[in-house]
Design a protein around this motif. Sequence first.
Motif, PDB file in Angstrom:
ATOM      1  N   THR A 109      32.639 -45.859   1.824  1.00 43.64           N
ATOM      2  CA  THR A 109      33.009 -46.649   3.231  1.00 43.64           C
ATOM      3  C   THR A 109      33.800 -45.347   4.145  1.00 43.64           C
ATOM      4  OG1 THR A 109      33.060 -48.792   2.727  1.00 43.64           O
ATOM      5  CG2 THR A 109      34.236 -48.275   4.834  1.00 43.64           C
ATOM      6  N   GLU A 110      34.698 -44.854   3.263  1.00 45.09           N
ATOM      7  CA  GLU A 110      35.679 -43.776   3.666  1.00 45.09           C
ATOM      8  C   GLU A 110      34.688 -42.708   4.002  1.00 45.09           C
ATOM      9  OE1 GLU A 110      38.500 -41.055   4.955  1.00 45.09           O
ATOM     10  OE2 GLU A 110      38.509 -43.300   4.891  1.00 45.09           O
ATOM     11  N   LEU A 111      33.854 -42.531   3.581  1.00 45.48           N
ATOM     12  CA  LEU A 111      32.864 -41.028   3.631  1.00 45.48           C
ATOM     13  C   LEU A 111      32.019 -41.425   4.853  1.00 45.48           C
ATOM     14  CD1 LEU A 111      31.447 -39.907  -0.144  1.00 45.48           C
ATOM     15  CD2 LEU A 111      33.608 -39.384   1.457  1.00 45.48           C
ATOM     16  N   GLN A 112      31.517 -42.602   5.007  1.00 49.61           N
ATOM     17  CA  GLN A 112      30.946 -42.904   6.371  1.00 49.61           C
ATOM     18  C   GLN A 112      31.538 -42.670   7.476  1.00 49.61           C
ATOM     19  OE1 GLN A 112      28.964 -46.556   8.495  1.00 49.61           O
ATOM     20  NE2 GLN A 112      30.983 -46.261   8.583  1.00 49.61           N
ATOM     21  N   ASN A 113      33.013 -43.151   7.380  1.00 49.81           N
ATOM     22  CA  ASN A 113      33.921 -42.857   8.657  1.00 49.81           C
ATOM     23  C   ASN A 113      34.372 -41.648   8.827  1.00 49.81           C
ATOM     24  OD1 ASN A 113      34.035 -45.889   8.523  1.00 49.81           O
ATOM     25  ND2 ASN A 113      35.977 -46.100   7.504  1.00 49.81           N
ATOM     26  N   ARG A 114      34.190 -40.488   7.807  1.00 48.94           N
ATOM     27  CA  ARG A 114      34.412 -39.213   8.087  1.00 48.94           C
ATOM     28  C   ARG A 114      33.280 -38.767   8.800  1.00 48.94           C
ATOM     29  NH1 ARG A 114      36.632 -37.331   2.108  1.00 48.94           N
ATOM     30  NH2 ARG A 114      38.447 -38.713   1.708  1.00 48.94           N
ATOM     31  N   MET A 152      33.238 -36.588  12.220  1.00 50.22           N
ATOM     32  CA  MET A 152      32.963 -35.334  12.387  1.00 50.22           C
ATOM     33  C   MET A 152      31.870 -35.165  13.387  1.00 50.22           C
ATOM     34  SD  MET A 152      32.456 -34.077   8.444  1.00 50.22           S
ATOM     35  CE  MET A 152      33.957 -33.956   7.468  1.00 50.22           C
ATOM     36  N   ILE A 153      30.903 -36.249  13.625  1.00 54.17           N
ATOM     37  CA  ILE A 153      29.715 -36.246  14.309  1.00 54.17           C
ATOM     38  C   ILE A 153      30.205 -36.328  15.733  1.00 54.17           C
ATOM     39  CG2 ILE A 153      27.684 -37.154  15.029  1.00 54.17           C
ATOM     40  CD1 ILE A 153      26.986 -37.898  11.902  1.00 54.17           C
ATOM     41  N   ALA A 154      31.291 -37.247  15.979  1.00 56.76           N
ATOM     42  CA  ALA A 154      31.667 -37.598  17.444  1.00 56.76           C
ATOM     43  C   ALA A 154      32.440 -36.299  17.997  1.00 56.76           C
ATOM     44  CB  ALA A 154      33.007 -38.609  17.346  1.00 56.76           C
ATOM     45  N   HIS A 155      33.211 -35.675  17.241  1.00 55.34           N
ATOM     46  CA  HIS A 155      33.805 -34.288  17.515  1.00 55.34           C
ATOM     47  C   HIS A 155      32.739 -33.316  17.821  1.00 55.34           C
ATOM     48  CE1 HIS A 155      38.218 -35.084  17.095  1.00 55.34           C
ATOM     49  NE2 HIS A 155      37.908 -35.707  16.050  1.00 55.34           N
ATOM     50  N   LEU A 156      31.699 -33.343  17.017  1.00 59.32           N
ATOM     51  CA  LEU A 156      30.619 -32.400  17.267  1.00 59.32           C
ATOM     52  C   LEU A 156      29.871 -32.627  18.793  1.00 59.32           C
ATOM     53  CD1 LEU A 156      28.912 -30.221  15.733  1.00 59.32           C
ATOM     54  CD2 LEU A 156      27.342 -32.018  15.196  1.00 59.32           C
ATOM     55  N   PHE A 157      30.062 -33.803  19.020  1.00 56.37           N
ATOM     56  CA  PHE A 157      29.273 -34.236  20.452  1.00 56.37           C
ATOM     57  C   PHE A 157      30.467 -34.301  21.509  1.00 56.37           C
ATOM     58  CE2 PHE A 157      25.795 -36.975  18.224  1.00 56.37           C
ATOM     59  CZ  PHE A 157      25.315 -35.737  17.709  1.00 56.37           C
ATOM     60  N   ASN A 158      31.612 -33.721  21.377  1.00 57.75           N
ATOM     61  CA  ASN A 158      32.869 -33.703  22.326  1.00 57.75           C
ATOM     62  C   ASN A 158      33.060 -34.973  22.769  1.00 57.75           C
ATOM     63  OD1 ASN A 158      33.011 -30.635  22.606  1.00 57.75           O
ATOM     64  ND2 ASN A 158      30.928 -31.002  23.000  1.00 57.75           N
ATOM     65  N   GLY A 174      27.028 -45.833  10.848  1.00 57.76           N
ATOM     66  CA  GLY A 174      25.856 -45.521  10.095  1.00 57.76           C
ATOM     67  C   GLY A 174      24.896 -46.292  10.049  1.00 57.76           C
ATOM     68  N   THR A 175      23.609 -45.826  10.433  1.00 51.77           N
ATOM     69  CA  THR A 175      22.222 -46.878  10.342  1.00 51.77           C
ATOM     70  C   THR A 175      21.322 -46.414   9.438  1.00 51.77           C
ATOM     71  OG1 THR A 175      21.369 -45.716  12.192  1.00 51.77           O
ATOM     72  CG2 THR A 175      22.890 -47.329  12.755  1.00 51.77           C
ATOM     73  N   VAL A 176      20.173 -47.097   9.385  1.00 53.67           N
ATOM     74  CA  VAL A 176      18.939 -46.644   8.571  1.00 53.67           C
ATOM     75  C   VAL A 176      18.107 -45.573   9.184  1.00 53.67           C
ATOM     76  CG1 VAL A 176      18.864 -48.648   7.043  1.00 53.67           C
ATOM     77  CG2 VAL A 176      17.547 -48.604   9.320  1.00 53.67           C
ATOM     78  N   ILE A 231      24.160 -42.001   3.026  1.00 52.25           N
ATOM     79  CA  ILE A 231      25.623 -41.822   3.794  1.00 52.25           C
ATOM     80  C   ILE A 231      26.289 -40.828   2.959  1.00 52.25           C
ATOM     81  CG2 ILE A 231      27.789 -42.825   4.171  1.00 52.25           C
ATOM     82  CD1 ILE A 231      25.933 -43.991   6.000  1.00 52.25           C
ATOM     83  N   ILE A 232      26.155 -40.925   1.659  1.00 50.73           N
ATOM     84  CA  ILE A 232      26.866 -39.784   0.592  1.00 50.73           C
ATOM     85  C   ILE A 232      26.387 -38.268   0.940  1.00 50.73           C
ATOM     86  CG2 ILE A 232      27.423 -39.135  -1.529  1.00 50.73           C
ATOM     87  CD1 ILE A 232      27.593 -42.209  -2.285  1.00 50.73           C
ATOM     88  N   ALA A 233      24.811 -38.471   1.092  1.00 53.25           N
ATOM     89  CA  ALA A 233      24.262 -37.182   1.241  1.00 53.25           C
ATOM     90  C   ALA A 233      24.468 -36.467   2.553  1.00 53.25           C
ATOM     91  CB  ALA A 233      22.593 -37.288   1.029  1.00 53.25           C
ATOM     92  N   GLN A 234      24.749 -37.314   3.685  1.00 56.46           N
ATOM     93  CA  GLN A 234      25.082 -36.680   5.033  1.00 56.46           C
ATOM     94  C   GLN A 234      26.490 -36.063   4.937  1.00 56.46           C
ATOM     95  OE1 GLN A 234      23.439 -37.021   8.615  1.00 56.46           O
ATOM     96  NE2 GLN A 234      24.232 -35.262   7.756  1.00 56.46           N
ATOM     97  N   TYR A 235      27.335 -36.515   4.127  1.00 60.45           N
ATOM     98  CA  TYR A 235      28.642 -36.082   4.073  1.00 60.45           C
ATOM     99  C   TYR A 235      28.825 -34.807   3.022  1.00 60.45           C
ATOM    100  CZ  TYR A 235      33.844 -35.753   3.192  1.00 60.45           C
ATOM    101  OH  TYR A 235      35.079 -35.310   3.158  1.00 60.45           O
ATOM    102  N   TYR A 236      27.724 -34.839   2.209  1.00 61.54           N
ATOM    103  CA  TYR A 236      27.621 -33.624   1.131  1.00 61.54           C
ATOM    104  C   TYR A 236      27.179 -32.364   2.308  1.00 61.54           C
ATOM    105  CZ  TYR A 236      25.264 -30.012  -1.756  1.00 61.54           C
ATOM    106  OH  TYR A 236      24.862 -29.155  -2.278  1.00 61.54           O
TER     107      TYR A 236
END
Length: 479
Positions: A95-100, A104-110, A123-125, A322-327
């Motif tokens: 869950t923490e990895l999803q929140n991270r 990260m994506i929110a900051h990437l999108f300003n 996160g979604t499917v 989700i884990i793969a995205q964080y990786y």
Amino acid sequence: MALSTAKTSHGESLHCSTFASRYVRTALPRFKIPEQSIPKEAAYQIINDELMLDGNPRLNLASFVTTWMEPECDKLIQESINKNYVDMDEYPVTTELQNRCVNMIAHLFNAPIGDDETAVGVGTVGSSEAIMLAGLAFKRKWQNKMKEAGKPNIVTGANVQVCWEKFARYFEVELKEVKLREGYYVMDPEKAAEMVDENTICVAAILGSTLNGEFEDVKMLNDLLTAKNAETGWDTPIHVDAASGGFIAPFIYPELEWDFRLPLVKSINVSGHKYGLVYAGVGWVIWRSKEDLPDELIFHINYLGADQPTFTLNFSKGSSQIIAQYYQLIRLGFEGYKDVMQNCRDNAAVLREGIQSMGYFDVVSKDSGVPLVAFSLRDASRYTVFEVAESLRRFGWIVPAYTMPADAEHVAVMRVVIREDFSRGLAERLIADLGKTMADMDAHAGGKPHKKSAHEIEKEVTTFWRRLVANKKKSSMVC
């Protein structure tokens, strides 16, 4: 030495291989579950053999979805494949990895949040679910404001993905489409603004059309709607469908204003399984602020001993993606993503040059946007792009052919999507195979082969590539 004569309960010799057993001479079940079990080796072999008839995912140039990841990430996926993401209390680190990832994506999108402030997103499917969630948020905000209004509507271009049509039909929202025209295959911002009324819950802009990869002009749309809102007193927002372009624009088009830098952009979806570089099964939706996600859409569930806030259409789902995205986010970083996207753009330029050099095709995709090459036949009187695509499959390539949406249905194109694992070598091979295909098409159609040979086309592409590399070296020296 004699082989063992021990038998299974079904009378099969234990020393028999799968291909020496009865299982390969028995028709596979198609409608009903079989009465008897079969050995695990036989089940694997039989299914694996059938799957050989599928196309090669790496050569599937129709798909935007990631088909290759590093072995280390494959290992992480396999090790977490039995984790149900919804069990947040049991798997708090996941869950923490999803929140991270959301942060990260929110900051990437300003997004307008502080460095240590939690972003609003989930996160979604995939982007389809993400779009459903964003659309529901817009509809609920409209309902709260317009108690006695007519039917809600969304304004989009006719080039939107089918998930927008699904949302409109499933959740009873009118879909108002801006028609396309030959030579202009994305939503016209001026026409979109004209179609907006007091019941428009949002205007959806596409950052990376699936038809030709082009980014729609979100900045112009924001300016036009700002003026219209001021004139009418409405508050029409924008959603950006960045399924394909969300992980491209921040890295190689950083000056392009399309995201939360524009005040009317309230939510953005992006597909992690496209240029987020993760296998199929993960998407993201980010909201500008908490005010843009109505509280009544968030459910609080007492499940397995803990209060779990949730806003998704699915419940149980795997944790692996989700884990793969964080990786990928921490493995590649901004530098790595930028290099990958630049390579994709350069390889798309090589392919575009090679296809143009043949003389058979007109390229309808842009140099900027999603790295793909869409092209139509200059002369479709003797054969069609559908026949070319079918003929190209004999080399293993899966290249889609399709007609444009209304009002450009008479334009038929082929499209090649350039993914991370599509190298310059594969680009050159595709050009050569396409050249052979066109020569064969000419021969079967009774026409003369084109003046340029496959060797001449290859030389032109090599010259172009060297020029491209030289220009990159010059620009890096200037920097």
